[in-house]
Design a protein around this motif. Structure first.
Motif: not given
Lengths: 242, 771, 94
Positions: A69, A72, B272, C15, C17-18, C20-22, C24-25, C28
């Protein structure tokens, strides 16, 4: 009960090549390296997606290095919530060995399977370097399967590659004496008492910041890391034939 | 080299915002000839370019169409000022499977493997925002290699900064290095080598070039050539926002109130690596049974470049519907969507029946994916949003149709700056010069230790371990060698010979690991071609490269040109960067650049004290003077000898003499090996030029004393002169007749006085080493 | 001594990204209906200045001159009565 005997019917069995699963998280990048190192050391290894519970038919689970991930928020935190990691305690109860390398180590401490935490390096930056670690008495204390071939004072050469590898623990001294099998010969990241790796109580779960899977062939700089995987394989096969 | 690069050239005309033009009022009906021509000019199009467009279209172009031309006919997409020069470079060679015009050059390296590799610049974005500029530069060049169908296996970086002492340089360098580390480490591609150079000419205009290499099976190459009417273009990866829509096309766009401007304006591109990693894996694992027909990475000019280039290459047309593009921000205009340079995106062409499965392939790992266009047989790219068509242009007019620029070129360069007359007399003790020069050729470990060098388990030699990087091929003892070379300071005085010196150094470095130079990728960084003198320098560099490559029998398989590199202090030195590829027959034989006590040290190649341009000359005179020393024939002889020595296991180690010259190479070798040496050089009237003059075709070799005779025999066979310098050992660096420095003094000069804070703990007593 | 809380966030539209990833996680991991909107940084800033106006001016200067990259980020400055608990947490004493 040995891991093999425990789930003999479901696939772990006597007298065969031990099986390993390397968990792939979104953003893992050391999964193939760990897979190759395990295969090179006599395992039959395969990749396993992080969103599925761990399979019962393997003797060893590897959590690879990388940036799950994207690293982050906090390295390893987001991945530690994945189903594969959440199923780890139950999988461990049936016996079996676990290695978490670098980001895998971070995931194991975030999941609470290993004690302590891994914080930003001191100085605070990513560092890649070939370093040496030394085997401590703690490695042999509980007859850890990861150190069957090691002697206290042995030095292993392998690379480090991390930004959050400074090991911290509130009750440092107790942990160091019993749980830290490897210490840095020159501390690269400000880790408490030069800690490079940590074992759980049973000695079967190993979290390690340096990369033994990148030190399995002399032509790539060192084959010292292979000793860990070979020890694990020897342990698993000797348990089966016992 | 028609494939777009993502460099933003700071072209003067492009940066002049047409503040009085409100584009929104210029819809087609009230768009008259005069206002269209003025708009074209405000967007940086030259008058003859507008005329070409006007007569090809036989109508007045729309505002959106002019913006597309402005981007696609910019220097970085069209190479309009340099393509006639680049056309003179040799492109054919043994093993070349793909050359310029591909996403990346591809060279057969044997055992069923090929290497795709390319260098690219991201200079101007790195000057504006060092971290994101460098990070997106790395992401961009990796996508080129992936688009070619190769799995990236290595990164190298070439960085040029201003004065090492200036605070501005420190800030930019910190950000650039962190950006390369931040993207490369996270996506998990090892950074196996690089160059960092400081020169006052780069103050305020750093050069940040990255080279990516990937492994590919020769038959698995992919192409951007779209074909098949009815086939569908997919846009996959990250959602599209208002990223990187800088200067060029938007000079005239949306100049509302200050507040409106702040929220609507284009954003700095943010890399990213996490999304980049997911996208890389998804593109590389795209099922063969779903195609794809064509693949293109999205870089400069975003969807516009991808659609026009794929259509032009395949000789087809495309109907693009921008309403179907997944967006990150609401209310984006058609032009914003079409020209956005949002990172981590690819375009794929697939057959219509495969669209659902292809979309699911990307969506299942959390990436966005959408069908945005259909292939037609019109040869035109038609773009609409909702129901209104805003762009309808012939693909080959936009991609590849830019008329060549005809900027004036000086007939000759100003005469070379001559060495001052006192160069024949020594000016200070040799060891004093050594200490000063070492400080300038400082240890790069603090930089490269921030890069993961071993992820992927292929790195045989990484930074600081040999004269070139070596990677092992999968399941093999065969390897590939990669290295970067190039010297702006030498090209500043003599661009032709300076460019050849870069080729010479590449040949020498590769030979030190037993590899023969097979092919190069060239990263050419220049100032403005609108200045006749600079234009001449550009031509001289490319001529020098071309003549040198023909002499060596080596092709260029692709590369990048970055123009308009200038700061308020003036133009940068012309800086060609050579990314060189070779094959290592057996990686087990690669000698390590590490000395051991008792070894005899020799220099292979001619000892000379001829004066010329070198790091030393600048140190002494404060500017670049003299002519670079270069001898490609001698390099070839030395290279053949080195490969023979390695094949015969005749040496313990080899190290190329490069920037700083012979004695700097010796000092660095001793420092890396942490051991002293007692060395002597023949008496000379110009000892400094002998020691630091960067004489051509010199390599250090070391071995056990009793094996020197065998080495001499091979050297004689290859007609390479040699000279025994002395013995390795002790804790002093001794130059007979000039005195000695302790290794500690030498290290202080190299690393400065700052202790390495990373090495803080106490040394443990040595234990046994597990074998 | 005057204290401030500095919150640095990505500029709207840039943007993230952090986040977005959090997001997603979180998805999940089964936390449905949750998403990360913006990931920023928090700094507890102390300024050795009794006058609140002057302290605020100094705080703004350090934000704009150093802590915030205006190309990518925006910031919020809030006065804080005293250091928050997290700031006095010392390692090993949870």
């Amino acid at each position: 009960m040995t891991p093999a005997a425990a789930v003999n019917d479901s696939g772990r069995g006597r007298g065969r090549t031990p099986r390993a699963a390397v968990v792939v998280f979104p953003g893992s990048n050391g999964d193939r390296d760990l897979l190759e190192a395990l295969n090179l050391s006599g395992f039959s290894a395969r990749l396993h997606p992080a969103h599925m519970a761990l399979p019962a038919d393997v003797d060893l689970v590897g959590l690879p290095g990388g940036f799950s991930y994207g690293d982050y928020w906090r390295a390893g935190m987001l991945a530690s919530r994945a189903r594969a990691v959440q199923s780890l305690p139950a999988w461990l109860a049936a016996g079996g060995l676990v290695i978490g390398v670098c980001n895998g180590f971070q995931i194991l401490v975030e999941a609470g399977i290993l004690p302590g935490a891994l914080s930003y390096n001191q100085p605070p930056r990513f560092v890649h370097r070939w370093i040496e670690v030394e085997v401590t008495p703690a490695a042999l204390r509980n007859q850890s399967p990861w150190f069957g071939q090691a002697r206290v004072g042995d030095r292993l050469r392998m690379p480090i590659a991390h930004a959050e590898g400074r090991y911290v623990h509130p009750q440092g001294d107790d942990v160091i004496a019993t749980r830290v099998p490897l210490v840095y010969c020159e501390n690269p990241n400000g880790s408490l008492a030069d800690t490079a790796a940590v074992l759980d109580d049973s000695g079967r779960v190993l979290g390690i910041m340096p990369h033994p899977e990148r030190a399995c062939e002399a032509v790539l700089g060192s084959d010292d890391g292979a000793a860990l995987f070979q020890s694990a394989r020897q342990f698993l096969t000797s348990q089966e034939s016992a | 080299m028609t494939i777009a690069t993502r460099e933003h050239d700071a072209q003067p005309a492009h940066s002049s915002a047409g503040a009085d033009l409100d584009a929104r009022r210029l819809d087609r009906d009230e768009h008259d000839e005069g206002s269209a021509a003025r708009l074209a000019e405000a967007m940086g199009l030259l008058p003859h370019e507008y005329q070409t467009i006007r007569s090809a279209l036989e109508r007045i172009p729309t505002h959106e169409e002019l913006a597309v031309f402005s981007g696609m006919w910019s220097e970085h997409c069209s190479y309009k000022s340099t393509r006639h020069l680049l056309a003179t470079l040799p492109k054919e060679g043994r093993g070349v499977l793909a050359g310029p015009g591909s996403h990346a050059g591809v060279v057969d390296v044997g055992e069923g493997w090929a290497v795709a590799f390319k260098i690219e610049s991201h200079n101007h974005p790195s000057a504006v925002e060092p971290y994101q500029g460098a990070a997106t530069g790395v992401g961009g060049i990796l996508r080129d290699v992936i688009a070619q169908g190769a799995r990236p296996c290595a990164l190298l970086d070439f960085l040029c900064f201003g004065n090492a002492q200036s605070p501005q340089t420190a800030r930019i360098q910190r950000g650039v290095v962190a950006g390369i580390a931040g993207y490369g480490n996270a996506i998990g591609i090892p950074n196996i080598g690089g160059r960092t150079q400081h020169h006052p000419g780069y103050e305020g205009n750093p050069l940040v070039n990255a080279l990516a290499a990937g492994l590919i099976r020769p038959h698995a190459q992919r192409t951007a050539r779209a074909h098949g009417t009815g086939n569908v273009v997919l846009l996959v990866g990250a959602a599209t926002g208002r990223d990187g829509i800088l200067g060029a096309a938007f000079a005239s766009e949306a100049l509302g109130s200050q507040e409106q401007n702040r929220t609507r304006r284009s954003h700095i591109q943010v890399g990213d690596p996490f999304a980049g990693k997911l996208l890389m894996e998804a593109v590389l694992s795209f099922p063969a049974e779903l195609g794809p027909v064509a693949v293109q990475d999205l870089g400069a000019c975003g969807i516009a470049c991808a659609t026009f280039e794929m259509a032009a290459l395949g000789g087809v047309g495309m109907d693009v519907d921008l309403s179907s593009v997944p967006l990150r921000e609401a209310d984006m205009t058609a032009l914003e969507i079409f020209l956005s340079e949002s990172q981590e995106r690819f375009a794929l062409v697939v057959q219509p029946e495969h669209v659902p499965a292809a979309l699911e392939h990307f969506r299942s790992v959390g990436l966005t994916a959408a069908a945005i266009a259909v292939l037609t047989d019109s040869g035109r790219v038609r773009v609409r949003k909702e129901q209104s068509v805003c762009i309808d242009l012939p693909a080959r007019l936009v991609a590849g149709g830019a008329p060549a620029s005809r900027f004036a070129i000086a007939a000759a360069l100003p005469p070379l700056p001559e060495l001052p007359a006192d160069h024949n007399t020594p000016h200070e003790p040799l060891l004093t010069t050594l200490q000063k020069l070492l400080a300038q050729c400082a240890d790069a470990e603090p930089i490269y230790s921030q890069f993961d060098q071993t992820v992927g388990n292929r790195t045989v030699c990484g930074p600081g371990q040999a004269s070139a990087a070596v990677l092992r091929l999968p399941d093999s003892m065969r390897g590939v060698a990669l290295t970067l070379s190039g010297r702006g300071d030498l090209c500043a005085v003599d661009p032709y010979r300076g460019a050849q010196a870069a080729l010479a150094e590449a040949t020498r470095r590769l030979a030190c690991v037993g590899a023969e130079l097979l092919a190069i990728t060239d990263g050419l960084n220049f100032a403005s071609p609108r200045d006749p003198i600079e234009h001449r320098r550009i031509a001289e560099v490319i001529a020098g490269l071309g003549d040198g490559l023909r002499q060596l029998g080596v092709p260029v398989t692709g590369g990048n040109v970055s123009l308009y590199n200038e700061s308020p202090r003036g133009p940068i030195p012309p800086t060609p960067m050579v990314g060189a590829l070779g094959v290592v027959p057996d990686v087990r034989k690669v000698p390590r650049a590490r000395l051991q006590a008792g070894h005899t040290l020799l220099v292979l190649g001619e000892l000379s004290d001829e004066p010329g341009a070198a790091q030393y000359t600048r140190l002494r005179y404060g500017s670049d003077v003299g002519s670079p020393r270069c001898d490609l024939s001698a390099e070839q002889r030395v290279a053949r000898l080195l490969c023979a020595l390695i094949a015969a296991d005749a040496v313990a180690g080899l190290s190329a003499v490069t920037q700083g010259g012979l004695v700097i190479a010796l000092a660095k070798l001793c420092l890396r090996s942490d051991i002293g040496a007692a060395l002597s050089l023949p008496a000379s009237p110009r000892p400094h030029f002998q020691a630091f003059g960067e004489q051509p075709a010199q390599v250090l070799a070391w071995l056990d004393r009793q094996r020197v005779a065998a080495l001499r025999q091979l050297a004689d066979v290859h007609a390479v002169p040699y000279h025994v310098l002395g013995e390795v050992g002790g804790s002093d660096f001794q130059l007979v007749g000039h005195g000695a420095l302790t290794m500690r003094e030498l290290r202080t000069a190299w690393r400065g006085n700052a202790p390495d804070a990373a090495r803080t703990s106490t040394q443990r007593s040595a234990g046994t080493h597990v074998s | 001594m005057t204290h401030f809380e500095v919150i640095v966030q990505p500029r709207p539209g840039v943007r993230d990204p952090q986040a977005d990833a959090i997001s997603a996680a979180m998805h999940d991991s089964g936390y449905d209906g949750c998403s990360a909107q913006s990931v920023g940084r928090f700094l507890l800033l102390s300024v050795d200045e009794a006058d609140s106006e002057q302290a605020a001016a100094k705080a703004r200067a350090v934000c704009e001159g150093m802590l915030v990259n205006p190309l990518l980020e925006t910031y919020v400055l809030r006065s804080a009565a005293k250091p928050a608990a997290s700031a006095v947490y010392r390692e090993g004493q949870p």
